[in-house]
Motif scaffolding. Structure first.
Motif, mmCIF file in Angstrom:
data_model
loop_
_atom_site.group_PDB
_atom_site.id
_atom_site.type_symbol
_atom_site.label_atom_id
_atom_site.label_comp_id
_atom_site.label_asym_id
_atom_site.label_seq_id
_atom_site.Cartn_x
_atom_site.Cartn_y
_atom_site.Cartn_z
ATOM 1 N N ASP A 27 0.807 -1.228 0.000
ATOM 2 C CA ASP A 27 0.000 0.000 0.000
ATOM 3 C C ASP A 27 0.835 1.270 0.000
ATOM 4 O O ASP A 27 0.442 2.286 0.572
ATOM 5 N N ILE A 28 2.000 1.253 -0.664
ATOM 6 C CA ILE A 28 2.867 2.429 -0.714
ATOM 7 C C ILE A 28 2.129 3.629 -1.300
ATOM 8 O O ILE A 28 2.353 4.777 -0.903
ATOM 9 N N ASP A 29 1.216 3.386 -2.243
ATOM 10 C CA ASP A 29 0.511 4.500 -2.888
ATOM 11 C C ASP A 29 -0.331 5.308 -1.911
ATOM 12 O O ASP A 29 -0.738 6.435 -2.211
ATOM 13 N N LEU A 30 -0.581 4.762 -0.732
ATOM 14 C CA LEU A 30 -1.297 5.527 0.294
ATOM 15 C C LEU A 30 -0.496 6.757 0.706
ATOM 16 O O LEU A 30 -1.034 7.846 0.879
ATOM 17 N N ILE A 31 0.805 6.561 0.871
ATOM 18 C CA ILE A 31 1.663 7.649 1.317
ATOM 19 C C ILE A 31 1.727 8.743 0.260
ATOM 20 O O ILE A 31 1.738 9.932 0.570
ATOM 21 N N THR A 32 1.792 8.330 -1.010
ATOM 22 C CA THR A 32 1.916 9.317 -2.082
ATOM 23 C C THR A 32 0.594 10.008 -2.377
ATOM 24 O O THR A 32 0.556 10.996 -3.104
ATOM 25 N N GLY A 33 -0.497 9.474 -1.833
ATOM 26 C CA GLY A 33 -1.808 10.058 -2.085
ATOM 27 C C GLY A 33 -2.481 9.518 -3.330
ATOM 28 O O GLY A 33 -3.601 9.913 -3.674
ATOM 29 N N LYS A 34 -1.821 8.570 -4.015
ATOM 30 C CA LYS A 34 -2.415 8.014 -5.243
ATOM 31 C C LYS A 34 -3.543 7.047 -4.916
ATOM 32 O O LYS A 34 -4.443 6.834 -5.715
ATOM 33 N N LYS A 35 -3.487 6.437 -3.737
ATOM 34 C CA LYS A 35 -4.491 5.436 -3.383
ATOM 35 C C LYS A 35 -5.432 5.969 -2.310
ATOM 36 O O LYS A 35 -4.982 6.439 -1.263
ATOM 37 N N THR A 36 -6.711 5.896 -2.563
ATOM 38 C CA THR A 36 -7.716 6.354 -1.593
ATOM 39 C C THR A 36 -8.845 5.329 -1.492
ATOM 40 O O THR A 36 -10.017 5.690 -1.397
ATOM 41 N N MET A 37 -8.473 4.059 -1.529
ATOM 42 C CA MET A 37 -9.464 2.999 -1.469
ATOM 43 C C MET A 37 -8.845 1.766 -0.815
ATOM 44 O O MET A 37 -7.643 1.535 -0.932
ATOM 45 N N THR A 38 -9.662 0.999 -0.127
ATOM 46 C CA THR A 38 -9.207 -0.276 0.391
ATOM 47 C C THR A 38 -10.393 -1.230 0.465
ATOM 48 O O THR A 38 -11.547 -0.796 0.497
ATOM 49 N N ILE A 39 -10.101 -2.523 0.471
ATOM 50 C CA ILE A 39 -11.148 -3.552 0.502
ATOM 51 C C ILE A 39 -10.986 -4.364 1.783
ATOM 52 O O ILE A 39 -9.900 -4.885 2.058
ATOM 53 N N ARG A 40 -12.062 -4.465 2.569
ATOM 54 C CA ARG A 40 -12.028 -5.219 3.822
ATOM 55 C C ARG A 40 -13.306 -6.043 3.951
ATOM 56 O O ARG A 40 -14.362 -5.675 3.415
ATOM 57 N N LYS A 41 -13.174 -7.147 4.688
ATOM 58 C CA LYS A 41 -14.353 -7.964 4.965
ATOM 59 C C LYS A 41 -15.349 -7.150 5.788
ATOM 60 O O LYS A 41 -14.964 -6.329 6.617
ATOM 61 N N LEU A 42 -16.625 -7.354 5.520
ATOM 62 C CA LEU A 42 -17.676 -6.581 6.184
ATOM 63 C C LEU A 42 -17.573 -6.761 7.700
ATOM 64 O O LEU A 42 -17.525 -7.875 8.216
ATOM 65 N N TRP A 43 -17.501 -5.624 8.403
ATOM 66 C CA TRP A 43 -17.382 -5.663 9.848
ATOM 67 C C TRP A 43 -18.745 -5.810 10.503
ATOM 68 O O TRP A 43 -19.799 -5.596 9.886
ATOM 69 N N LYS A 44 -18.696 -6.167 11.800
ATOM 70 C CA LYS A 44 -19.945 -6.295 12.567
ATOM 71 C C LYS A 44 -20.700 -4.967 12.571
ATOM 72 O O LYS A 44 -21.930 -4.915 12.446
ATOM 73 N N ASN A 45 -19.958 -3.869 12.697
ATOM 74 C CA ASN A 45 -20.536 -2.527 12.576
ATOM 75 C C ASN A 45 -20.018 -1.918 11.275
ATOM 76 O O ASN A 45 -18.923 -1.351 11.248
ATOM 77 N N PRO A 46 -20.771 -2.066 10.183
ATOM 78 C CA PRO A 46 -20.278 -1.619 8.874
ATOM 79 C C PRO A 46 -19.962 -0.129 8.866
ATOM 80 O O PRO A 46 -20.571 0.672 9.587
ATOM 81 N N LEU A 47 -18.980 0.218 8.034
ATOM 82 C CA LEU A 47 -18.637 1.630 7.877
ATOM 83 C C LEU A 47 -19.735 2.346 7.098
ATOM 84 O O LEU A 47 -20.454 1.732 6.294
ATOM 85 N N LYS A 48 -19.802 3.646 7.322
ATOM 86 C CA LYS A 48 -20.749 4.467 6.563
ATOM 87 C C LYS A 48 -20.053 5.769 6.173
ATOM 88 O O LYS A 48 -19.027 6.148 6.767
ATOM 89 N N VAL A 49 -20.603 6.442 5.191
ATOM 90 C CA VAL A 49 -20.037 7.699 4.721
ATOM 91 C C VAL A 49 -19.959 8.685 5.887
ATOM 92 O O VAL A 49 -20.906 8.825 6.670
ATOM 93 N N GLY A 50 -18.809 9.343 5.998
ATOM 94 C CA GLY A 50 -18.591 10.313 7.076
ATOM 95 C C GLY A 50 -17.808 9.758 8.244
ATOM 96 O O GLY A 50 -17.312 10.523 9.080
ATOM 97 N N ASP A 51 -17.705 8.410 8.364
ATOM 98 C CA ASP A 51 -16.917 7.826 9.448
ATOM 99 C C ASP A 51 -15.450 8.240 9.314
ATOM 100 O O ASP A 51 -14.936 8.454 8.216
ATOM 101 N N ARG A 52 -14.791 8.329 10.465
ATOM 102 C CA ARG A 52 -13.372 8.691 10.471
ATOM 103 C C ARG A 52 -12.531 7.414 10.629
ATOM 104 O O ARG A 52 -12.831 6.557 11.463
ATOM 105 N N LEU A 53 -11.476 7.304 9.825
ATOM 106 C CA LEU A 53 -10.569 6.160 9.883
ATOM 107 C C LEU A 53 -9.240 6.598 10.492
ATOM 108 O O LEU A 53 -8.709 7.655 10.138
ATOM 109 N N HIS A 54 -8.717 5.773 11.396
ATOM 110 C CA HIS A 54 -7.370 5.974 11.919
ATOM 111 C C HIS A 54 -6.503 4.897 11.266
ATOM 112 O O HIS A 54 -6.697 3.698 11.512
ATOM 113 N N CYS A 55 -5.561 5.319 10.432
ATOM 114 C CA CYS A 55 -4.836 4.390 9.568
ATOM 115 C C CYS A 55 -3.394 4.207 10.045
ATOM 116 O O CYS A 55 -2.692 5.192 10.310
ATOM 117 N N TYR A 56 -2.996 2.937 10.132
ATOM 118 C CA TYR A 56 -1.671 2.576 10.633
ATOM 119 C C TYR A 56 -0.930 1.731 9.616
ATOM 120 O O TYR A 56 -1.536 1.060 8.775
#
Length: 382
Positions: free
Chosen positions: A10-39
């Motif tokens: 996911d190097i493109d995250l640092i450069t800003g080229k990537k703004t998408m990711t794919i994850r298995k559906l969580w118990k509490n699904p994400l919704k538009v406006g949620d804030r992500l803390h990325c590590y």
């Protein structure tokens, strides 16, 4: 507070080229406006916060529709869908069924002033990531990170120099020279950057300009061993053998325990057709490699070449055998060293063994014309 961990793809995250990711559906699904803390690599020693983001869109997709979707896989940073699914199966240790749902998460990176959690030095984080990738030889990825870090400070001399080094290793010499030139506009008295420019110019095929750049480094510090080493090499490429030899001798006055300099001196003396003196240098280089891991196959091969030139065939054979053994232990291609061994065996009139050596070379590389010709010559003498 949704937390997402990213990895080396996911190097493109640092450069800003990537703004998408794919994850298995969580118990509490994400919704538009949620804030992500990325590590970065959340569960490893390299754990590092990289940014906060706001979710801009979420789409659901079944594993059945995802598993053969190469387009989505490439957007996620993989070569193809097979690579992506292989990684997913490592991430999600329970079996993934066709009916399982995944989230395609689109997000927007937030300016650090808008972060809710711990603020970080983004430039330092990106630079550290670039240095780690550079040191591990992942030059394509480290180049992207150095470029991203320079967006924070386009005049950072360290970053300009490191990006130049990175581009040199990628064979992009003109771009590397541009980086060094920009760094030298800011710090014209930096001997290391002048020397790095000289190396890039040499690799680019402009030996005269390389020597000019090295002259500038020498003007700043004529005792810098790195600058002197490359000066010797540049002079050698220019065919100025006596001057190059003087440089290597000057270097050895500064530090006579450096095996690389003794090796370089040996190579030059071989080029000057002085095999006895070359052999002395090679022996000194090997003597100074206290750690056996520092003794490489090429060093043994060069010693064998010098012994061959001196007609000391049995000793040459020993050196080539050692080169072959080291190459095999390091998973290197030993065919060049086996070919040289075959030549010595021919000199010793051991044609059956020489034939076997050339046959080994052809088993590794069937298109080796030298091995074909030499084997045929051996067969005529059996």
């Amino acid at each position: 507070m949704p937390i997402i961990s990213f990895g080396s793809q996911d190097i493109d995250l640092i450069t800003g080229k990537k703004t998408m990711t794919i994850r298995k559906l969580w118990k509490n699904p994400l919704k538009v406006g949620d804030r992500l803390h990325c590590y970065w690599n959340l569960v490893s020693k390299e754990k590092k916060k990289i940014f906060e983001a706001k979710v801009t869109d979420v789409q659901l997709i079944s594993f059945k529709d995802l598993k053969n979707n190469d387009k989505l896989a490439k957007e996620e940073g993989y070569e193809n869908s097979q690579d992506m699914i292989r990684e997913f199966k490592k991430m999600y240790i329970n079996n993934i069924d066709d009916e399982d749902m995944f989230q395609i998460i689109h997000f927007e990176k937030l300016d650090i002033d808008e972060w809710e959690g711990e603020h970080i030095d983004e430039k330092a984080m990106v630079t550290q990531r670039a240095d780690i990738l550079f040191d591990s030889g992942k030059y394509d990825k480290s180049a992207m990170c150095y470029t991203a870090a320079l967006k924070f400070d386009p005049n950072d001399i360290y970053l300009l120099n490191k990006k130049g080094d990175n581009l040199t290793r990628l064979g992009k010499f003109e771009e590397a020279i541009e980086c060094y030139d920009k760094a030298l506009e800011i710090d014209p008295d930096n001997e290391y950057i002048w020397n790095n420019k000289a190396i890039a110019l040499l690799n680019f095929g402009d030996s005269e300009k390389a020597l000019d750049a090295n002259d500038k480094a020498m003007d700043l510090n004529s005792k810098n061993s790195v600058v002197l080493y490359w000066r010797g090499f540049i002079l050698e490429v220019l065919g100025k053998f006596e001057e190059a030899l003087d440089i290597y001798d000057d270097l050895l006055k500064i530090d006579n325990k450096n095996p690389e300099v003794w090796n370089a001196r040996g190579n030059l003396l071989s080029e000057m057709e002085m095999p006895e003196e070359a052999l002395d240098s090679y022996d000194k280089a090997l003597e100074l490699c206290f750690d056996e891991e520092d003794i490489d196959a090429e060093a043994q091969n060069r010693k064998g070449n010098a012994l061959l030139d001196l007609g000391r065939f049995d000793e040459a054979l020993d050196s080539y055998d050692m080169a072959i053994e080291i190459a095999k232990n390091n998973s290197q291609d030993p065919s060049y060293f086996i070919l040289n061994k075959g030549v010595v065996l021919m000199e010793l009139n051991r044609f059956q063994e020489a034939t076997e050596a050339f046959t080994q070379v052809l088993a590794i590389n069937p298109n080796n014309d030298d091995a074909k010709v030499l084997r045929d010559e051996c067969l005529e003498n059996l």
